[in-house]
Design a protein around this motif. Structure first.
Motif, PDB file in Angstrom:
ATOM      1  N   ASN A   1       0.843  -1.190   0.000  1.00  0.00           N
ATOM      2  CA  ASN A   1       0.000   0.000   0.000  1.00  0.00           C
ATOM      3  C   ASN A   1       0.881   1.243   0.000  1.00  0.00           C
ATOM      4  O   ASN A   1       1.780   1.365   0.829  1.00  0.00           O
ATOM      5  CB  ASN A   1      -0.911   0.036   1.227  1.00  0.00           C
TER       6      ASN A   1
ATOM      7  N   PRO B   1      -3.811   0.624  -2.409  1.00  0.00           N
ATOM      8  CA  PRO B   1      -3.162  -0.604  -2.853  1.00  0.00           C
ATOM      9  C   PRO B   1      -2.324  -0.329  -4.109  1.00  0.00           C
ATOM     10  O   PRO B   1      -2.767   0.374  -5.018  1.00  0.00           O
ATOM     11  CB  PRO B   1      -4.327  -1.539  -3.164  1.00  0.00           C
TER      12      PRO B   1
ATOM     13  N   TYR C   1      -3.955   5.234   2.313  1.00  0.00           N
ATOM     14  CA  TYR C   1      -3.149   4.155   1.786  1.00  0.00           C
ATOM     15  C   TYR C   1      -3.869   3.523   0.606  1.00  0.00           C
ATOM     16  O   TYR C   1      -4.997   3.067   0.729  1.00  0.00           O
ATOM     17  CB  TYR C   1      -2.874   3.119   2.873  1.00  0.00           C
TER      18      TYR C   1
END
Length: 96
Positions: A31, A52, A50
């Motif tokens: 992330n 991915p 965050y």
């Protein structure tokens, strides 16, 4: 983008200046972290977000290929001719 926890209005207000760079391949980062600016976050309370890396890779690919192709198409047909009402967005870091 659902896994980022961003609200739809926050997602729609993101600019390329806020997106994190892709981590180096093999770095083990799952992330990527960025900071959501106060100006576009609910309650003007910026926070860490965050994303991915797989989603981030798709977004950068879109911007590099699909979006560029559509912008070139539109420019060639005069869709993006600047006017007095045009909004110019500049890099807030002053780096370009």
């Amino acid at each position: 983008m659902i896994r980022t926890g961003l609200r739809l209005c926050e997602q729609s207000a993101l600019t390329v200046f806020v997106l994190p760079d892709l981590p180096a391949p093999g770095s083990g980062i799952v992330n990527a972290r960025t900071v959501l600016p106060n100006e576009i976050s609910k309650g003007s309370s910026g926070r860490a977000v965050y994303t991915p890396v797989s989603t981030l890779r798709d977004v950068w690919d879109y911007m590099e290929w699909d979006r560029r192709e559509m912008l070139d198409y539109g420019r060639s047909r005069g869709f993006y001719t600047p006017t007095r009402r045009s909004l110019v967005v500049e890099d807030p870091s002053g780096c370009g």
